[in-house]
Design an enzyme around this catalytic site. Structure first.
Site, PDB file in Angstrom:
ATOM      1  N   HIS A 222       0.814  -1.211  -0.069  1.00 55.47           N
ATOM      2  CA  HIS A 222      -0.036   0.090  -0.095  1.00 55.47           C
ATOM      3  C   HIS A 222       0.810   1.299  -0.126  1.00 55.47           C
ATOM      4  CE1 HIS A 222      -2.783  -2.936   2.085  1.00 55.47           C
ATOM      5  NE2 HIS A 222      -3.516  -2.567   1.064  1.00 55.47           N
TER       6      HIS A 222
ATOM      7  N   GLY B 189      -2.983  -2.152  -7.003  1.00 53.15           N
ATOM      8  CA  GLY B 189      -1.823  -2.925  -7.080  1.00 53.15           C
ATOM      9  C   GLY B 189      -2.065  -4.316  -7.986  1.00 53.15           C
TER      10      GLY B 189
ATOM     11  N   GLN C 131      -8.668  -7.659 -10.434  1.00 52.69           N
ATOM     12  CA  GLN C 131      -9.472  -6.600 -10.184  1.00 52.69           C
ATOM     13  C   GLN C 131      -8.958  -5.466 -10.967  1.00 52.69           C
ATOM     14  OE1 GLN C 131     -10.060  -5.618  -5.677  1.00 52.69           O
ATOM     15  NE2 GLN C 131      -8.131  -4.499  -6.003  1.00 52.69           N
TER      16      GLN C 131
HETATM   17  O1  PAF Z   1      -7.703  -4.148  -3.216  1.00 50.55           O
HETATM   18  C1  PAF Z   1      -8.563  -4.050  -2.320  1.00 50.55           C
HETATM   19  O2  PAF Z   1      -8.090  -3.643  -1.153  1.00 50.55           O
HETATM   20  C2  PAF Z   1     -10.053  -3.776  -2.345  1.00 50.55           C
HETATM   21  O3  PAF Z   1     -10.706  -4.759  -3.193  1.00 50.55           O
HETATM   22  C3  PAF Z   1     -10.536  -2.366  -2.723  1.00 50.55           C
HETATM   23  C4  PAF Z   1     -10.079  -2.017  -4.266  1.00 50.55           C
HETATM   24  C5  PAF Z   1      -9.974  -1.181  -1.937  1.00 50.55           C
HETATM   25  C6  PAF Z   1     -12.156  -2.377  -2.830  1.00 50.55           C
HETATM   26  O4  PAF Z   1     -12.685  -2.528  -1.418  1.00 50.55           O
END
Ligand code: PAF
Length: 284
Positions: A37, A147, A153
């Site tokens: 992060h 990421g 995603q």
């Molecule tokens: O990748 C994540 O941490 C989650 O899927 C996100 C993109 C913050 C959505 O809740």
């Protein structure tokens, strides 16, 4: 750093930022922040005037029986890390703030959600897309950072932002790894020391597969068999899926070529871990 929990306060803050013609970088997270992060945050800080981090464990993306209630949380530590990294605005709304009424609207994305995580967790991506769409609407014009560890995603969010004309540019950032190759993930917190050691087989198998590709092998069935064999040497690791796909469309392929991606998911004790690699690059 400003810490805000209400949507109208975010609007107020960002209206002022925009009035000063400043650019906004957005890093959506579910908290329990790690160096992966922080890498997103650092990139955002480098590329924007203002960086906003969101912390919200989104119930819509967890199915019944998944780890919503046990998902690791440490808001105090997250705040300290954001502050130290130079974040300008931390948005950490309550469940009531995000979903003050029963939610009757959801985002469905076709094709990209059919396989891999979408198959193993059928309601997951609709939940992710819905909350990310909500965050994109709350923030408006911005650059958003995600990421590459969550490769599927990332493709889904990129497509959604395009299809729905959000004023958001989506950027993928490389996976951050421990020195032994394990991809950083908040869910690594579930691993016992023995499981933690076994889990390194995931990145190791992807790296070995990449080396095989780089020495000329192109058959996806050969590469998948190699990965399955490698992972089977670790009894604590139970493979959920292994797929080799075209990296953007996420369609399965028979022959590996530039732009292909190898993705896998496995259960290691209580943790469901995912990882992926560009076989022409390997684990970095
Ligand atoms: O990748 C994540 O941490 C989650 O899927 C996100 C993109 C913050 C959505 O809740």
């Amino acid at each position: 750093m400003r810490v805000i929990s209400r949507i109208d306060e975010v609007h107020e803050f960002l209206d002022e930022v925009r009035a000063q013609k400043k650019t906004i970088g957005l890093v959506p997270t579910m908290g329990f922040l790690h160096k992966g992060h922080i890498a997103l945050i650092e990139r955002s800080i480098k590329e924007n005037d203002i960086t906003m981090v969101t912390i919200f464990v989104n119930p819509l993306q967890f199915a019944e029986g998944e780890d919503l209630s046990s998902y690791p949380r440490d808001l105090h530590n997250d705040k300290e890390q954001c502050d130290a990294a130079g974040v300008d605005l931390l948005f950490s709304p309550s469940h009531e703030e995000m979903y003050s009424q029963q939610v009757l609207t959801s985002i469905q994305i076709k094709d990209l959600t059919n396989n891999m995580e979408g198959e193993s967790r059928p309601t997951h991506f609709s939940g992710v897309a819905t909350v990310v769409a909500k965050l994109f609407n709350i923030v408006g014009l911005c650059n958003a950072y995600f990421g590459e560890k969550d490769w599927q995603q990332l493709q889904i969010i990129t497509k959604m932002a395009h299809d729905l004309s959000f004023r958001v540019r989506v950027f993928g950032c490389p996976t951050v790894r421990h020195s032994d190759g394990l991809a950083l993930s908040s869910r690594n917190a579930y691993l016992t020391p023995k499981e933690r050691k076994s889990a390194t087989v995931l990145s190791r198998s992807l790296q070995k597969a990449s080396e095989t590709v780089q020495s000329g092998e192109r058959s996806t069935s050969v590469i998948m068999a190699q990965i399955i064999e490698e992972i089977s040497t670790e009894p604590l690791v139970s493979l959920d899926y292994i797929e080799i796909v075209e990296g953007r469309s996420l369609k399965s392929i028979n022959k590996i070529k530039e732009g292909s991606r190898i993705l896998l998911a496995a259960n290691v004790g209580e943790a469901r871990l995912i990882d992926n690699v560009d076989p022409y690059v390997g684990i970095q």
